[in-house]
Design a protein around this motif. Sequence first.
Motif, PDB file in Angstrom:
ATOM      1  N   LEU A 159       0.835  -1.200   0.000  1.00 21.62           N
ATOM      2  CA  LEU A 159       0.000   0.000   0.000  1.00 21.62           C
ATOM      3  C   LEU A 159       0.867   1.246   0.000  1.00 21.62           C
ATOM      4  N   ARG A 160       1.946   1.186   0.751  1.00 23.54           N
ATOM      5  CA  ARG A 160       2.851   2.323   0.799  1.00 23.54           C
ATOM      6  C   ARG A 160       3.489   2.547  -0.565  1.00 23.54           C
ATOM      7  N   GLU A 161       3.908   1.433  -1.203  1.00 27.50           N
ATOM      8  CA  GLU A 161       4.560   1.539  -2.493  1.00 27.50           C
ATOM      9  C   GLU A 161       3.622   2.111  -3.551  1.00 27.50           C
ATOM     10  N   GLN A 162       2.357   1.596  -3.570  1.00 24.16           N
ATOM     11  CA  GLN A 162       1.457   1.975  -4.662  1.00 24.16           C
ATOM     12  C   GLN A 162       0.773   3.312  -4.437  1.00 24.16           C
ATOM     13  N   HIS A 163       0.462   3.637  -3.195  1.00 21.55           N
ATOM     14  CA  HIS A 163      -0.317   4.854  -2.953  1.00 21.55           C
ATOM     15  C   HIS A 163       0.448   5.892  -2.148  1.00 21.55           C
ATOM     16  N   GLY A 164       1.627   5.519  -1.698  1.00 19.54           N
ATOM     17  CA  GLY A 164       2.384   6.452  -0.886  1.00 19.54           C
ATOM     18  C   GLY A 164       1.788   6.716   0.480  1.00 19.54           C
ATOM     19  N   CYS A 165       0.994   5.766   1.012  1.00 20.86           N
ATOM     20  CA  CYS A 165       0.403   5.950   2.343  1.00 20.86           C
ATOM     21  C   CYS A 165       1.507   5.896   3.394  1.00 20.86           C
ATOM     22  N   SER A 166       1.361   6.709   4.438  1.00 24.70           N
ATOM     23  CA  SER A 166       2.183   6.513   5.620  1.00 24.70           C
ATOM     24  C   SER A 166       1.464   5.507   6.510  1.00 24.70           C
ATOM     25  N   VAL A 167       2.239   4.769   7.289  1.00 24.68           N
ATOM     26  CA  VAL A 167       1.623   3.817   8.216  1.00 24.68           C
ATOM     27  C   VAL A 167       2.217   4.029   9.595  1.00 24.68           C
ATOM     28  N   LEU A 168       1.325   4.154  10.613  1.00 24.53           N
ATOM     29  CA  LEU A 168       1.801   4.083  11.994  1.00 24.53           C
ATOM     30  C   LEU A 168       1.398   2.707  12.500  1.00 24.53           C
ATOM     31  N   LEU A 169       2.395   1.841  12.674  1.00 26.23           N
ATOM     32  CA  LEU A 169       2.142   0.473  13.080  1.00 26.23           C
ATOM     33  C   LEU A 169       2.394   0.358  14.583  1.00 26.23           C
ATOM     34  N   ILE A 170       1.312   0.163  15.332  1.00 26.63           N
ATOM     35  CA  ILE A 170       1.451   0.055  16.781  1.00 26.63           C
ATOM     36  C   ILE A 170       1.568  -1.419  17.126  1.00 26.63           C
TER      37      ILE A 170
END
Lengths: 333, 511
Positions: free
Chosen positions: B191-202
């Motif tokens: 998802l990050r690669e395709q849409h450039g989303c940031s992720v906060l993974l807790i």
Amino acid sequence: MTGFARQFGIRLASMAGVLPVLTFVVEEIQRQLPSDPARVLAGRTASPQALAAARERLGLDEPLITHYVGYLGRLLSGDLGTSVSTRRPVADDIATYLPATLELVLVAALLALVGGLLLGVVGARDGLTGGLVRVVSVAGASAASFLLAIVLLLVFYRDLGWFPAGGRGDTADGPTGMTLLDSLLHGDPGGFLDAVRHVVLPAVVLALGPAVAIGRVLRASLREVMAADFVRSARAKGAGWWLTVWRHGLRNAAGPALSMAGLQVSIMFGGSVVVESLFSWPGLGRYLSTAIAASDLAAITGVVLVLGVAYVLLNFLVDTLQLLIDPRLRESE
Amino acid sequence: MSNIVARISGLTVGFGDKRAVDGVDLQIRAGEIVALVGESGSGKTVLGSCLLGIPPAHAQIGGTIDIDGVDMLHGPEKARHHVRRHRLGAVFQDPLTSLDPTMKAGAQVCERGASDERGVAVMAECGVPEPEARFHYWPHQLSGGLRQRVSIAGAIATDPEEAPALIVADEPTTALDVSVQATVVALFARLREQHGCSVLLITHDLGVAAQIADRIVVMSAGRIREQGPARKVLRSPEHPYTRQLLASRLDIAGPFGAAETSFATANPVLRLRNITKDFPVPHHRRESRRVLHGVSLDLAEGESVALVGESGSGKSTLLRIAAGLEPATGGTIGSEADARPQLIFQDARASLTPWMPVGAQIAERLALAGVARSDRPGRVAELLEQVGLDPAVARSRPRQMSGGQCQRAAIARALASSPRVLLCDEPVSALDATLATQVVELLDNLRRTTGVALLLVTHDLAVAKRIAGRIAVMTEGRIVEEGEVRRVFEAPEHAYTKSLLAASPSLAAVS
């Protein structure tokens, strides 16, 4: 929808199974009671011959199954026996009084559901309004209905004169026997308004306890649901509190509230006896209390049977609604 | 500066005089995957909720969280809704409860106004097979892994944007099996690669953080202890708390535990032969589903055997049959008359009676074992000391104790009847890393000192490696591989064992 059709069928079949049992039990109780219907029919001073004739006429000397089959046959052809006090067929009596009770209970049930919904949803909210609603609920639950009736009569009839003290007003001769509906069907706004004025006080008294009960159950289950993860997910998707309650909360919380509503409305049919006497409402409740006073067995069993059928139908309705609400019920045992 | 998606400054969250979050500053850049690591009670979940603008009720909140120029803590309600609706996505831990059971999967994916076509497309993107059909499924008709994918699809199906700017994922893989876990982690990376989303993974698991994060933020007691590029934090941690977290983590790359000290005795205390088990199929009275297909397993005195497999493999059923809680459909169970097998469960707090002091619960078992009334208080104290608890704990009720203490108390209660076999069902998977290690070591110690045999069900190969002498790998109701722990880890034979080993998150992956 196959799961739904299947579960619906099961509930329909179990309802069909309960009705013969209900009629059998009612019939048996009638036979076993110490009060002798033959003597009531024949009169206190009847000769033994007259008594035996009455007994035969009532079919009391037949064996159990024959008697039950005969009773069931008469029941299916609409014959509930003859009332000894009104000297009319019980079926006719019930046809006269049932619409009034049905009207009262339907209006009260509607009030109880709307009231319960409001109390439940507002009460589930944190903060001042929620707390206020909870206090009012407790106060409402602890008020006895006859006391409430008297207070309402004093205020709204004696002091303010907004509502009549009792009765049903002029009953329009209509297809349903329910004044509210008939006056509408006849296009008679004056009659409708009069019917509303008559039904308000008894319906409010009848609805208050159930509304509070439904509200409490709904509030508790709604609070639980609103703490669930899927509600957090929905809120994270940008839905506000009210939208979340509407979209996710109510449907998930409805189950217990609906069971409570079914129970409360069936109790209302019984509770209408008191309210009908207080407000001189010409319904089944008053018919039943006169019948009991006169040991009028045919009338009593007739009313009990009608109430029993109403109870079974109501449960079926609640079960079906539960099925519609919760898809998981369509699959589990 | 425009590439900063979320800016947390001076965040404090208090409950009464307790501070859950105590002055946190954190910025998340566009397209960055940040892992927020900490143990339970560290404040990481509270921080995540604040980031979404839905802080816990009754909390006193200070500081600001800025997303798209909107203050997510004190800003106008409407603006915060707007940000949540269009810019954020959230995924929570338990896929069983994070979907509304009365709403079809597709409707929940499209809750933010996405069209049905887009909903199906997003479900396909999140790896839901046959998305057109699954779109109309109810949540209870989907497996745990699929539900989590539907949850993620719902989190990214914003409208009209292509994807949210930031996904807040709170323990998204904790409730999943390792292989499903790996695919969900891979999905976030895609998802990050395709849409450039940031992720906060807790997460509480540094291993999961190591699999995916660019940056790791370590939190404890409401404060950030350390942050930096993932490799640096994992390889050369600076803060003692990080070091402790790393040292205590059970990792499949860690050392073997019990293999060398395995009791070389041929005296079996438990012998399972050709166990089969059928469960009835709902609605089909005459049909049944076989969950165990002729399983045989021996447990020698003082030995520890780990039964490893994913959920639905039949491992817990086998344990319950061994304990005598469930009748087997076929096969024989042989055990010594004085084996007195005792069970230890995953959720220790739920396995203790909530209104009874722990001491009373242990004494109750002692009474059943025939210990005289006058001897019981002394024996209770002994048992509590044996599991590393202060004897004063005897007067506490379960809710006054921590999760680790509860599990120790449960073990003490199991020991009350002097069993020769302890049957443990996922005994540490609900515990934080440090506590898990301690409990694993406690069990191993008890085995060494008292000679009690351990049969331990776990989905976590790292736990098995640390405690077991022998491993049995189960899938679909069969044991597909069994052997000495060292042999299974170093030269796995069955393809399923290999895939389990490959999917297990490990810090060794960071080089």
